[in-house]
Every structure is written in C-alpha cells, then in structure tokens.
Design a protein around this motif. Structure first.
Motif, PDB file in Angstrom:
ATOM      1  N   GLU A 165      -8.502  12.650  -3.313  1.00 16.95           N
ATOM      2  CA  GLU A 165      -9.200  11.232  -3.006  1.00 16.95           C
ATOM      3  C   GLU A 165      -8.183  10.157  -2.752  1.00 16.95           C
ATOM      4  O   GLU A 165      -8.192   9.348  -1.765  1.00 16.95           O
ATOM      5  N   GLU A 166      -6.995  10.089  -3.625  1.00 16.23           N
ATOM      6  CA  GLU A 166      -5.844   8.985  -3.474  1.00 16.23           C
ATOM      7  C   GLU A 166      -5.428   9.216  -2.119  1.00 16.23           C
ATOM      8  O   GLU A 166      -5.165   8.138  -1.307  1.00 16.23           O
TER       9      GLU A 166
ATOM     10  N   LYS B 264      -6.251   4.182   5.742  1.00 14.37           N
ATOM     11  CA  LYS B 264      -5.656   3.063   5.737  1.00 14.37           C
ATOM     12  C   LYS B 264      -4.491   2.977   6.671  1.00 14.37           C
ATOM     13  O   LYS B 264      -4.237   2.047   7.590  1.00 14.37           O
TER      14      LYS B 264
ATOM     15  N   ASN C 262       0.937  -1.357  -0.013  1.00 12.43           N
ATOM     16  CA  ASN C 262      -0.201  -0.085  -0.084  1.00 12.43           C
ATOM     17  C   ASN C 262       0.755   1.323   0.012  1.00 12.43           C
ATOM     18  O   ASN C 262       0.617   2.279  -0.632  1.00 12.43           O
TER      19      ASN C 262
ATOM     20  N   HIS D 267       1.074   4.073  -2.707  1.00 13.90           N
ATOM     21  CA  HIS D 267       0.839   5.526  -2.238  1.00 13.90           C
ATOM     22  C   HIS D 267       2.080   6.284  -3.062  1.00 13.90           C
ATOM     23  O   HIS D 267       1.895   7.430  -3.590  1.00 13.90           O
TER      24      HIS D 267
ATOM     25  N   ASN E 235      -6.494  10.900   0.614  1.00 18.69           N
ATOM     26  CA  ASN E 235      -7.322  10.552   1.833  1.00 18.69           C
ATOM     27  C   ASN E 235      -7.489   9.125   2.036  1.00 18.69           C
ATOM     28  O   ASN E 235      -7.686   8.639   3.010  1.00 18.69           O
ATOM     29  N   ALA E 236      -7.698   8.248   0.821  1.00 14.21           N
ATOM     30  CA  ALA E 236      -7.725   6.881   1.208  1.00 14.21           C
ATOM     31  C   ALA E 236      -6.800   6.090   1.449  1.00 14.21           C
ATOM     32  O   ALA E 236      -6.659   5.295   2.561  1.00 14.21           O
TER      33      ALA E 236
END
Length: 99
Positions: free
Chosen positions: A70-71, A78, A22, A26, A73-74
């Motif tokens: 959005e990317e 996580k 992850n 990012h 924040n997601a």
C-alpha cells in the motif's frame, strides 16, 4: 541462495521542491521494509528537479513485496503525477564493492 537485487531509478520531477518531502518519506519507509538492505535517495546538485534512488534488496521477492504494498502504491500514484517522463530504472547485480 537467492541473488541480491540492486536497483537504480532516475526521476525528473515537475515542482520538485514541493514533492521532495514525499520522496524523503518514501525512502524512509522503504528502508524500514523487510529485505531492504539499503535505500538511498539522492538529488542532482546542478538540476534540483532530478532525483535518483539506489537500493538493494535481499532478493527479488522482497522487492516485489515492496512495489506491491500500500505504501509504495500510494507513493507511485503521487509521483507519477509530477514526473516529467517515466523513470529510467536499472536492475543490476553487484560486480564489486567498495574495496
């Protein structure tokens, strides 16, 4: 001319191996964003639960766009579930390069 923003952030994660992909995704997404001059993700050799980012943005407005999309924040939703504590973040100005 606006000043470039240099930023470092250190993270210590629970179950870091499970989260590493992850984090990698990012970093790759961040590098592709407008205004990102570089975005490095490094991992401590002696403590694999500890990561750091080193990044540079053309100016603060691009960084603000990055942390409000959005990317990001997601990703933040996580990672905040697996960090051992709030990351240590430093916003900085470049004093000298790699002469």
């Amino acid at each position: 001319m606006a000043k470039q923003l240099y930023l470092t952030a250190q993270f210590e994660l629970e179950d870091a191996d499970a989260f590493a992909s992850n984090f990698h995704d990012h970093a790759k997404a961040s590098r592709a964003k407008p205004g990102c001059l570089f975005f490095y993700l490094i991992r401590d050799r002696h403590n694999p639960a500890r990561f750091a980012t080193m990044e540079c943005w053309e100016d603060y407005s691009y960084f603000e766009q990055h942390v409000n999309d959005e990317e990001h924040n997601a990703f933040h939703a996580k990672i905040s579930q697996v960090w051992k504590r709030e990351p240590d973040v430093m916003e900085a100005d470049l004093l000298c390069g790699m002469e």
